[in-house]
Scaffold this motif. Structure first.
Motif, PDB file in Angstrom:
ATOM      1  N   ALA A  69       0.836  -1.213   0.000  1.00  0.00           N
ATOM      2  CA  ALA A  69       0.000   0.000   0.000  1.00  0.00           C
ATOM      3  C   ALA A  69       0.869   1.261   0.000  1.00  0.00           C
ATOM      4  O   ALA A  69       0.522   2.257  -0.637  1.00  0.00           O
ATOM      5  CB  ALA A  69      -0.925  -0.002   1.209  1.00  0.00           C
ATOM      6  N   GLN A  70       1.988   1.195   0.693  1.00  0.00           N
ATOM      7  CA  GLN A  70       2.860   2.383   0.741  1.00  0.00           C
ATOM      8  C   GLN A  70       3.593   2.621  -0.578  1.00  0.00           C
ATOM      9  O   GLN A  70       4.032   3.730  -0.848  1.00  0.00           O
ATOM     10  CB  GLN A  70       3.884   2.242   1.882  1.00  0.00           C
ATOM     11  N   MET A  71       3.725   1.555  -1.373  1.00  0.00           N
ATOM     12  CA  MET A  71       4.473   1.672  -2.631  1.00  0.00           C
ATOM     13  C   MET A  71       3.863   2.690  -3.580  1.00  0.00           C
ATOM     14  O   MET A  71       4.566   3.404  -4.267  1.00  0.00           O
ATOM     15  CB  MET A  71       4.501   0.323  -3.363  1.00  0.00           C
ATOM     16  N   SER A  72       2.517   2.729  -3.620  1.00  0.00           N
ATOM     17  CA  SER A  72       1.888   3.665  -4.559  1.00  0.00           C
ATOM     18  C   SER A  72       2.164   5.109  -4.137  1.00  0.00           C
ATOM     19  O   SER A  72       2.078   6.024  -4.943  1.00  0.00           O
ATOM     20  CB  SER A  72       0.393   3.398  -4.652  1.00  0.00           C
ATOM     21  N   MET A  73       2.516   5.290  -2.865  1.00  0.00           N
ATOM     22  CA  MET A  73       2.803   6.656  -2.389  1.00  0.00           C
ATOM     23  C   MET A  73       4.196   7.116  -2.828  1.00  0.00           C
ATOM     24  O   MET A  73       4.460   8.308  -2.907  1.00  0.00           O
ATOM     25  CB  MET A  73       2.727   6.709  -0.859  1.00  0.00           C
ATOM     26  N   LEU A  74       5.068   6.156  -3.096  1.00  0.00           N
ATOM     27  CA  LEU A  74       6.445   6.497  -3.468  1.00  0.00           C
ATOM     28  C   LEU A  74       6.519   7.381  -4.715  1.00  0.00           C
ATOM     29  O   LEU A  74       7.353   8.264  -4.821  1.00  0.00           O
ATOM     30  CB  LEU A  74       7.238   5.221  -3.766  1.00  0.00           C
ATOM     31  N   THR A  75       5.617   7.109  -5.661  1.00  0.00           N
ATOM     32  CA  THR A  75       5.580   7.891  -6.888  1.00  0.00           C
ATOM     33  C   THR A  75       5.292   9.356  -6.582  1.00  0.00           C
ATOM     34  O   THR A  75       5.850  10.261  -7.187  1.00  0.00           O
ATOM     35  CB  THR A  75       4.481   7.331  -7.807  1.00  0.00           C
ATOM     36  N   LEU A  76       4.405   9.565  -5.615  1.00  0.00           N
ATOM     37  CA  LEU A  76       4.073  10.944  -5.241  1.00  0.00           C
ATOM     38  C   LEU A  76       5.249  11.599  -4.516  1.00  0.00           C
ATOM     39  O   LEU A  76       5.483  12.798  -4.654  1.00  0.00           O
ATOM     40  CB  LEU A  76       2.806  10.990  -4.365  1.00  0.00           C
TER      41      LEU A  76
END
Ligand code: BTN
Length: 250
Positions: A69-76
């Motif tokens: 779930a945290q991975m998608s935040m990395l792009t941001l």
């Protein structure tokens, strides 16, 4: 994060090269840069045209101890870091088109492609690829309304390697903060202040469902909170959804 930067004159795709290096055990923090790519990859299976025009083509290898779930935040986190690096170099008017395009004068100047590699059910590594249109003096007709470059916006030339190093070092800082906090609450306000879609009508394109809504900004998880026409709010997850402006790209 210990960075090791590997430069190529030409490569198919810096993301693909990171994959090959990762398979051989390359370390967290490895960076690949190229002057041109022959098979640059964009999001949603698209091609990223990568001519040699003093543009930035760079990918970073991460072996993070984070949840999926945290991975998608990395792009941001990367979009925010690249924005901060550009602002630090004196560029103004950089905006973010959720989740991760950087925009100037309503046109795209930077794209980010994050690819997650799993080993069974666990995360093996992540590749974050960043493409910045730096020196383009023109774009093909079909992209003219949608794409711009730092040069076209300012008339100034800039050292691509300097920009790359600034983005990497800013990302390092933001990454450490992100890992400590665990979500995007620490940049939420700053990110939203630069969000080109904020308080605007957007078209949400979900698989099998399209609707118009007002974008309110991102929440702590980096989802775009939108208000639908019936007044209800929904948090849209970046993975499967794309957002368009009502009148064009933003
Ligand atoms: C997008 O579609 O907006 C994402 C574009 C990402 C392009 C960069 S260029 C460096 C890295 N290597 C690739 O093949 N793609 C990314």
């Amino acid at each position: 994060m210990e960075n090791r930067i590997i430069y190529y004159d030409e490569i198919d795709s810096t993301n693909s090269q990171i994959e090959r290096l990762a398979a051989k055990g390359a370390r967290h923090g490895t960076v690949v840069m190229a002057r041109r790519q022959t098979a640059g990859k964009g999001r949603r299976g698209r091609t990223w045209e990568s001519p040699e025009e003093d543009n930035l083509y760079m990918s970073l290898l991460l072996r993070p101890k984070l949840t999926v779930a945290q991975m998608s935040m990395l792009t941001l986190v990367m979009a925010y870091s690249a924005t901060m690096a550009l602002e630090g170099l004196g560029y103004s008017g950089i905006q973010i088109k959720w989740p991760n395009d950087l925009v100037m004068s309503g046109k795209k100047t930077c794209g980010i492609l994050t690819e997650l590699h799993m080993k069974g059910r666990a995360i093996d590594y992540v590749v974050i690829g960043v493409g910045v249109n730096v020196g383009n003096q023109a774009f093909p007709e079909e992209l003219e309304d949608k794409a711009t470059s730092l040069f076209l916006e300012t008339g100034k030339k800039i050292d691509v390697q300097r920009l790359a190093l600034d983005i990497v070092s800013r990302f390092e800082e933001e990454y450490e903060r992100f890992v400590t906090v665990g979500d995007l609450s620490y940049i939420q306000k700053e990110y939203n202040a630069r969000l080109v879609n904020c308080k605007k009508e957007v078209r949400i394109l979900e698989p099998g469902c399209e609707y118009t809504a007002y974008a309110q900004g991102i929440n702590q998880r980096g989802e775009l909170v939108v208000q639908k026409e019936d007044g209800t709010e929904e948090a849209v997850f970046a993975g499967e959804v794309s957002v368009r402006g009502i009148y064009g790209y933003v």
